[in-house]
Design a protein around this motif. Structure first.
Motif, PDB file in Angstrom:
ATOM      1  N   GLY A 119       0.406   6.717 -10.124  1.00 50.73           N
ATOM      2  CA  GLY A 119       1.066   7.649  -9.221  1.00 50.73           C
ATOM      3  C   GLY A 119       2.531   7.840  -9.556  1.00 50.73           C
ATOM      4  N   GLU A 120       3.234   8.570  -8.702  1.00 47.83           N
ATOM      5  CA  GLU A 120       4.656   8.811  -8.886  1.00 47.83           C
ATOM      6  C   GLU A 120       5.463   7.740  -8.164  1.00 47.83           C
ATOM      7  N   LEU A 121       6.724   7.610  -8.573  1.00 46.48           N
ATOM      8  CA  LEU A 121       7.590   6.628  -7.927  1.00 46.48           C
ATOM      9  C   LEU A 121       7.999   7.145  -6.551  1.00 46.48           C
ATOM     10  N   PRO A 122       8.153   6.228  -5.574  1.00 49.11           N
ATOM     11  CA  PRO A 122       8.572   6.644  -4.235  1.00 49.11           C
ATOM     12  C   PRO A 122       9.935   7.333  -4.267  1.00 49.11           C
ATOM     13  N   ARG A 123      10.053   8.406  -3.536  1.00 50.82           N
ATOM     14  CA  ARG A 123      11.319   9.145  -3.497  1.00 50.82           C
ATOM     15  C   ARG A 123      12.453   8.284  -2.948  1.00 50.82           C
ATOM     16  N   GLY A 124      12.095   7.326  -2.115  1.00 53.36           N
ATOM     17  CA  GLY A 124      13.133   6.494  -1.515  1.00 53.36           C
ATOM     18  C   GLY A 124      13.908   5.673  -2.529  1.00 53.36           C
ATOM     19  N   LEU A 125      13.315   5.389  -3.690  1.00 58.61           N
ATOM     20  CA  LEU A 125      14.035   4.627  -4.703  1.00 58.61           C
ATOM     21  C   LEU A 125      15.220   5.399  -5.251  1.00 58.61           C
ATOM     22  N   GLY A 126      15.172   6.730  -5.158  1.00 66.12           N
ATOM     23  CA  GLY A 126      16.279   7.536  -5.648  1.00 66.12           C
ATOM     24  C   GLY A 126      17.526   7.435  -4.802  1.00 66.12           C
ATOM     25  N   ASN A 127      17.394   6.960  -3.583  1.00 66.02           N
ATOM     26  CA  ASN A 127      18.550   6.828  -2.696  1.00 66.02           C
ATOM     27  C   ASN A 127      18.910   5.370  -2.431  1.00 66.02           C
ATOM     28  N   CYS A 128      18.409   4.464  -3.264  1.00 66.99           N
ATOM     29  CA  CYS A 128      18.610   3.028  -3.047  1.00 66.99           C
ATOM     30  C   CYS A 128      19.847   2.563  -3.807  1.00 66.99           C
ATOM     31  N   ARG A 129      20.997   2.558  -3.162  1.00 69.67           N
ATOM     32  CA  ARG A 129      22.273   2.254  -3.827  1.00 69.67           C
ATOM     33  C   ARG A 129      22.387   0.797  -4.242  1.00 69.67           C
ATOM     34  N   THR A 130      21.586  -0.094  -3.641  1.00 74.81           N
ATOM     35  CA  THR A 130      21.687  -1.521  -3.976  1.00 74.81           C
ATOM     36  C   THR A 130      20.812  -1.910  -5.162  1.00 74.81           C
ATOM     37  N   LEU A 131      19.954  -1.008  -5.627  1.00 72.77           N
ATOM     38  CA  LEU A 131      18.982  -1.338  -6.669  1.00 72.77           C
ATOM     39  C   LEU A 131      19.696  -1.690  -7.971  1.00 72.77           C
ATOM     40  N   ARG A 132      19.355  -2.852  -8.540  1.00 70.51           N
ATOM     41  CA  ARG A 132      19.966  -3.314  -9.795  1.00 70.51           C
ATOM     42  C   ARG A 132      19.030  -3.192 -10.981  1.00 70.51           C
ATOM     43  N   THR A 133      17.728  -3.353 -10.788  1.00 70.60           N
ATOM     44  CA  THR A 133      16.796  -3.267 -11.912  1.00 70.60           C
ATOM     45  C   THR A 133      15.459  -2.729 -11.439  1.00 70.60           C
ATOM     46  N   ILE A 134      14.836  -1.929 -12.305  1.00 72.82           N
ATOM     47  CA  ILE A 134      13.487  -1.458 -12.049  1.00 72.82           C
ATOM     48  C   ILE A 134      12.705  -1.627 -13.345  1.00 72.82           C
ATOM     49  N   GLN A 135      11.661  -2.446 -13.305  1.00 71.07           N
ATOM     50  CA  GLN A 135      10.891  -2.817 -14.489  1.00 71.07           C
ATOM     51  C   GLN A 135       9.423  -2.514 -14.217  1.00 71.07           C
ATOM     52  N   LEU A 136       8.936  -1.384 -14.770  1.00 68.76           N
ATOM     53  CA  LEU A 136       7.589  -0.907 -14.480  1.00 68.76           C
ATOM     54  C   LEU A 136       6.789  -0.659 -15.752  1.00 68.76           C
ATOM     55  N   SER A 137       7.157  -1.286 -16.855  1.00 67.85           N
ATOM     56  CA  SER A 137       6.486  -1.042 -18.134  1.00 67.85           C
ATOM     57  C   SER A 137       5.000  -1.388 -18.060  1.00 67.85           C
ATOM     58  N   ASN A 138       4.226  -0.692 -18.914  1.00 65.19           N
ATOM     59  CA  ASN A 138       2.801  -0.978 -19.091  1.00 65.19           C
ATOM     60  C   ASN A 138       2.005  -0.842 -17.795  1.00 65.19           C
ATOM     61  N   ASN A 139       2.132   0.337 -17.173  1.00 64.07           N
ATOM     62  CA  ASN A 139       1.312   0.727 -16.040  1.00 64.07           C
ATOM     63  C   ASN A 139       0.787   2.133 -16.312  1.00 64.07           C
ATOM     64  N   ASN A 140       0.379   2.831 -15.259  1.00 63.43           N
ATOM     65  CA  ASN A 140      -0.147   4.194 -15.406  1.00 63.43           C
ATOM     66  C   ASN A 140       0.632   5.184 -14.551  1.00 63.43           C
ATOM     67  N   PHE A 141       1.930   4.942 -14.372  1.00 66.07           N
ATOM     68  CA  PHE A 141       2.751   5.853 -13.580  1.00 66.07           C
ATOM     69  C   PHE A 141       2.888   7.198 -14.290  1.00 66.07           C
ATOM     70  N   SER A 142       3.137   8.234 -13.509  1.00 64.73           N
ATOM     71  CA  SER A 142       3.293   9.573 -14.065  1.00 64.73           C
ATOM     72  C   SER A 142       4.315  10.350 -13.242  1.00 64.73           C
ATOM     73  N   GLY A 143       4.534  11.609 -13.638  1.00 66.49           N
ATOM     74  CA  GLY A 143       5.472  12.456 -12.917  1.00 66.49           C
ATOM     75  C   GLY A 143       6.911  12.201 -13.322  1.00 66.49           C
ATOM     76  N   GLU A 144       7.819  12.915 -12.667  1.00 70.72           N
ATOM     77  CA  GLU A 144       9.242  12.763 -12.940  1.00 70.72           C
ATOM     78  C   GLU A 144       9.838  11.668 -12.060  1.00 70.72           C
ATOM     79  N   LEU A 145      10.924  11.086 -12.539  1.00 75.54           N
ATOM     80  CA  LEU A 145      11.610  10.076 -11.745  1.00 75.54           C
ATOM     81  C   LEU A 145      12.344  10.737 -10.592  1.00 75.54           C
ATOM     82  N   PRO A 146      12.457  10.045  -9.455  1.00 76.98           N
ATOM     83  CA  PRO A 146      13.258  10.587  -8.351  1.00 76.98           C
ATOM     84  C   PRO A 146      14.659  10.943  -8.850  1.00 76.98           C
TER      85      PRO A 146
END
Length: 1003
Positions: A398-425
């Motif tokens: 699936g696509e990444l949650p839109r809420g991650l695009g507004n997460c100012r505290t986020l330091r790392t996102i590691q999603l390699s080797n899955n089946n995600f699709s679509g554009e990033l938030p």
């Protein structure tokens, strides 16, 4: 009557004055007495500088570190004051003393008998000192004690039964000592005990733990970590109804987790990680006050209990590195206090609970290396505190949650080797604190943004479907260190802005549709070590500027349309890997690459040629080569004639010189001179007369080493003799000058002291202080080999125990840190190894043999050597193919020494092609337990964690990439921290050594 009244008035005044003034007089007298006692205490300690404010002109109640009540001294707190003397008996003359803190000093001796006279003492902290001997068997004489901390000392022997006869005791800390034996049953009589910490001893705890422990109804904290506890968790612990904190981690515990532990209503922290527990997690969970639950790194199986939903106060749940299966209970997302959820490296299936983050301040979600499916929960960052999402190697889609695009505290996102699709938030690219985006191996699409987060240092999006041009203002991505976007659909011209990223170390854009020519100038690629632009549509010439990239190690431009000649500047690089195959290159390849190491670097370039037979390429010009062969014959003949003439001339000059020297005494080789660097008690005659074979203790490539007893008075020196009876050798002359220049100018307790040099025209003698225990190499390797060859029984006295090894590591690190950071210009040794670390009579380490050392011209500027020096097994990989000298080659060599100290193995422990560092990295990468790699002759539970720390430090120091290695100052800081854990007044507790993992450690 008139006479009597004045007399009565006078008498009444005297009584009133006496009764009113007496308390003040007594208080003043007591203060004076306390002052005298404390000044006597200071005097008996030799007036340490830390007590300089203690003086006779002020009241003790005004002094720092002194606690008063009602004008009298009730407490002394001298924590970390560099006190080195024993505790004087005068201290208990302070009649109202209730609190005493002498922690983290250097106080020696046995448990101070003087303290038994302190009849009101309630608080006693002697931790972090040099106390030795046994804990007194009459320790119960301190009947008023409520708090006692004897940790981090050298106490040995049993834990006395008298510990159980301290009725007021609430806290008992005796971790990090050498005490052994069993827990005395009398401890069960301490009905008021709330905290019990006996970690890091050689404690032998029977299973089950004594039944008397069940009487500890007020016990809040029981700690038996790292105590040789082998067996099952005693069921009796479940009877400690007041227990609040239980830490049994890292104890080799086996068996299952007792169900009744989860029924303790007051339990807030339960740490059972890093054991060998098996079975399932208890299904019934009644411990409703649990805040932190850590069952990670065990062998637990089964599913995650549904009852975890009852833990409404749970903040951290760590279940990673087990064998758990099944689905995650959906109600876990309903826990309102959940901050950290870590289940990575299991076999969990199903979807992630969609409620995660919706009802709590979720900070960390680490679920990588499972079999999860479905999508990421939509509300992970609803409350704005999420710091990391680590979910690589699953089947998420699936696509990444839109809420991650507004997460100012986020330091790392590691999603390699899955089946995600679509554009990033859209907002994700510019999230304020984001430092790494790792999305390899998905089906993400879209264009790359013009602006990235200011803090982003790692962007890896290989094997996705990103398309379009790389933004022209990519130069604004200033802090980017790693940019990997291979196997996407990127197109357009290669942007010049990429060459202006100053921190970039890795650029991988292979398998795209990039076209046009590469920029002819390289702006800021000073740190670039990996450049892969293969399988694109790039054309034109290879820029000559590539040959001036100082850190480049891997270059791949294959599968493009490059033409023209290979710039000769490329030959200046010392590449570990080069691939220019499948282009349209022509002309002669650079001389530096005409060897079999690069036989596959130039394939499918029909117009390339070579002048050797080492590569499968056409010969550049066979006719020209034949002509060159004929010319070489005539040139060789001419050179032979010239050499013959020169030899005759030199012999004639030598004969004349010998004749001249016989007439002139100043030419005589025995005209020795002495240059001293210290105050000496001998002359050159004392040295020269003892250079006999009976005093020979070693030899090397540049000479021999002698041990000389000056005047047979027990004063030994070591003499290194260079070029005895040899003609002047330029290489050895340089070595001599380097060693004299360096050792004659520096002073440090961890660098061998050069006393003087004695020289004439044919020989050089370097006179050092003598190191009685010779080299570290002898103790780690040579002596053990000799003894084992001579007898089947190995003599233990020749085994360096762990405290000495740690002492040696710190000493050697201090010497190297001084050379790198405190000398101007800094000094690079170039040949750090265990045979160049010498040991004095107390096994203090000193760095020796500076014949290969070089001073750098400026701090941080690499110095290029014309030849590689060093010893196999210790040479940093980049030094082999770049000959660039900086401090990091010493760090690599020191890392090998750390691996020697922890494993007991030699630096070339494998075959002729395998080094100790490579072996250690292989052990680590294969996931084998580090403890199995450690030296079994000294390995024990008391020092295991320190040995593992130094082993890991050795791995970091021997990293292939120099920029990853720490500096020697940082290495020294880590080594110095290998000391007893800190207490709750500002230092770490022993149980906090294995804290919850840092975000992303599941990688």
């Amino acid at each position: 009557m008139s006479r009597t009244l004045p007399f009565l008035r006078t008498l009444l005044s005297v009584y009133l004055f006496y009764f009113v003034s007496t308390p003040f007089c007594v208080s003043s007298l007591t203060a004076k007495t306390d002052q005298a006692i404390l000044l006597e205490l200071k005097d008996q300690w030799g007036n340490p500088p830390s007590l300089h404010l203690w003086n006779s002109s002020s009241s003790p109640c005004d002094w720092p570190d002194i606690v008063c009540r009602d004008g009298t001294v009730t407490g002394i707190s001298l924590r970390d004051k560099n006190i080195t003397g024993k505790i004087p008996i005068v201290i208990c003359d302070l009649q109202n003393l209730t609190e005493l803190d002498f922690s983290w000093n250097y106080i020696p001796g046995e448990f101070p008998e003087a303290l038994f006279n302190c009849s009101k003492l309630k608080y006693l902290d002697l931790s972090g000192n040099y106390f030795a001997g046994s804990i007194p068997h009459d320790i119960d004489r301190l009947q008023t004690l409520e708090y006692m901390d004897l940790s981090a000392n050298n106490f040995s022997g049993d834990f006395p039964a008298a510990l159980g006869r301290l009725p007021a005791l609430r806290t008992l800390n005796i971790y990090r000592t050498q005490c052994n034996g069993t827990l005395p049953a009398e401890i069960g009589n301490l009905s008021n005990l709330e905290t019990l910490s006996l970690a890091y001893n050689t404690l032998l705890v029977p299973s089950p733990i004594p039944q008397e422990f069940r009487k500890l109804k007020k016990l809040k904290y029981m700690w038996i970590k790292k105590s040789n506890l082998i067996g099952e968790i005693p069921e009796g612990l479940s009877d400690l109804l007041s227990l609040e904190h239980l830490d049994l981690s890292s104890n080799n515990l086996v068996g299952s987790v007792p169900t009744r532990l989860f029924s303790l209503q007051n339990l807030s922290n339960l740490y059972l990680y890093q054991n060998q527990l098996s079975g399932e997690i208890p299904k019934s969970i009644q411990a409703s006050n649990l805040l932190n639950l850590d069952l990670s790194a065990n062998n637990l199986r089964g599913t995650i209990p549904e009852d975890f939903e009852k833990l409404k106060k749970l903040q951290v749940l760590n279940l990673y590195e087990n064998h758990l299966s099944g689905e995650i209970p959906g109600n876990l997302g309903l826990i309102p206090t959940l901050k950290g959820f870590r289940i990575f490296n299991n076999s969990i299936t199903g979807d992630l609970p969609q409620e995660l983050g919706l009802h709590s301040n979720l900070e960390a979600l680490e679920v990588s290396m499972n079999k999860l499916s479905g999508s990421l929960p939509e509300h992970l960052c609803k409350n704005g505190v999420l710091q990391g999402v680590v979910a690589f190697s699953n089947n998420l889609r699936g696509e990444l949650p839109r809420g991650l695009g507004n997460c100012r505290t986020l330091r790392t996102i590691q999603l390699s080797n899955n089946n995600f699709s679509g554009e990033l938030p859209p907002g994700l690219w510019t999230t304020f604190n984001l430092s790494s985006i790792m999305l390899d191996g998905n089906s993400f699409s879209g264009k790359l943004p013009d602006i990235l987060s200011w803090n982003l240092s790692r962007l890896t999006i290989n094997n996705n479907k990103f398309w379009g041009q790389i933004p022209q203002n990519v130069s604004a991505w200033k802090n980017l260190v790693v940019f990997e976007a291979s196997n996407n659909q990127l197109s357009g011209r290669f942007p010049e802005g990429l060459t202006r990223l100053p921190h970039l170390t890795t650029l991988m854009l292979s398998g795209n549709q990039l076209s046009g020519q590469l920029p002819s100038t390289i702006g800021s690629w000073e740190s670039l070590n990996t450049l892969n632009l293969s399988r694109n549509e790039l054309s034109g010439n290879i820029p000559a500027a590539f040959g001036f990239l100082p850190s480049l190690l891997y270059l791949d431009l294959s599968g493009n349309n490059f033409s023209g000649e290979i710039p000769p500047e490329i030959g200046q690089l010392r590449l570990a890997s080069l691939n220019l195959s499948s282009n349209q290159l022509s002309g002669k390849i650079p001389d530096e690459y005409e060897n079999t190491a690069y036989e596959r670097s130039f394939l499918n370039n029909p117009k390339l040629c070579t002048t050797t037979d080492a590569l499968d390429l056409p010969n550049c010009n066979s006719r020209q080569r034949d002509l060159k062969d004929h010319s070489s014959k005539y040139l060789s003949l001419l050179l032979a004639l010239i050499v013959t003439f020169l030899v005759i001339a030199i012999l004639w000059i030598f004969i004349l010189y010998r004749s001249y020297c016989k007439k002139e005494e100043r030419c005589h080789p025995d005209a020795w001179k002495l240059t001293s660097f210290q105050r000496l008690e001998f002359t050159e005659a004392n040295i020269l007369s003892n250079l006999t074979e009976t005093n020979l203790i070693g030899s090397g490539g540049s000479g021999k080493v002698y041990c000389i007893d000056i005047n047979h008075a027990g004063y030994y020196v070591a003499v290194k003799r260079i070029w005895s009876n040899k003609k002047l050798d330029q290489k050895l002359e340089k070595e001599f000058q380097a060693e004299v220049q360096i050792l004659g100018s520096i002073r440090h307790s961890n660098i061998v002291k050069l006393l003087c040099c004695v020289w004439n025209e044919n020989s050089r003698l370097l006179v050092y202080e003598y190191m009685q225990n010779q080299s570290l190499d002898k103790w780690l390797h040579k002596e053990k080999k000799r003894l084992r060859a001579a007898t089947m029984d190995f003599v233990e006295q020749y085994v360096l125990d762990w405290p000495r090894r740690l002492q040696i590591a710190i000493g050697a690190a201090q010497g190297l840190s001084y050379m790198h950071h405190d000398c101007s210009p800094p000094i690079i040794h170039r040949d750090v190894k265990s045979s160049n670390i010498l040991l004095d009579h107390e096994f203090h380490a000193k760095i020796a043999d500076f014949g290969l050392a070089k001073m750098l011209v400026r701090q941080g500027e690499a110095y290029t050597m014309s030849a590689i020096a060093g010893s196999f097994g210790y040479i940093a990989p980049e030094y082999v193919y770049t000959t660039k000298v900086n401090e990091k080659i010493d760090v690599y060599s020191f890392g090998v020494v750390l691996l020697e100290l922890t494993t007991g193995r030699e630096p070339n422990c494998g075959d002729e092609h395998t080094s100790l560092a490579e072996w250690a990295w292989q052990q680590y990468s294969e996931g084998k337990p580090i403890a199995d790699a450690l030296d079994e002759e000294i390995r024990n539970p008391r020092n295991l964690e320190e040995m593992i720390t130094l082993f890991k430090l050795g791995l970091i120091c021997t990293s292939t990439l120099p920029e990853i290695r720490p500096s020697m100052k940082e290495v020294l800081q880590i080594l110095r921290q290998c000391r007893p854990p800190e207490d709750c007044n500002g230092r770490k507790n022993a149980g906090e050594f294995d804290a919850v993992p840092l975000l992303g450690t599941s990688l």
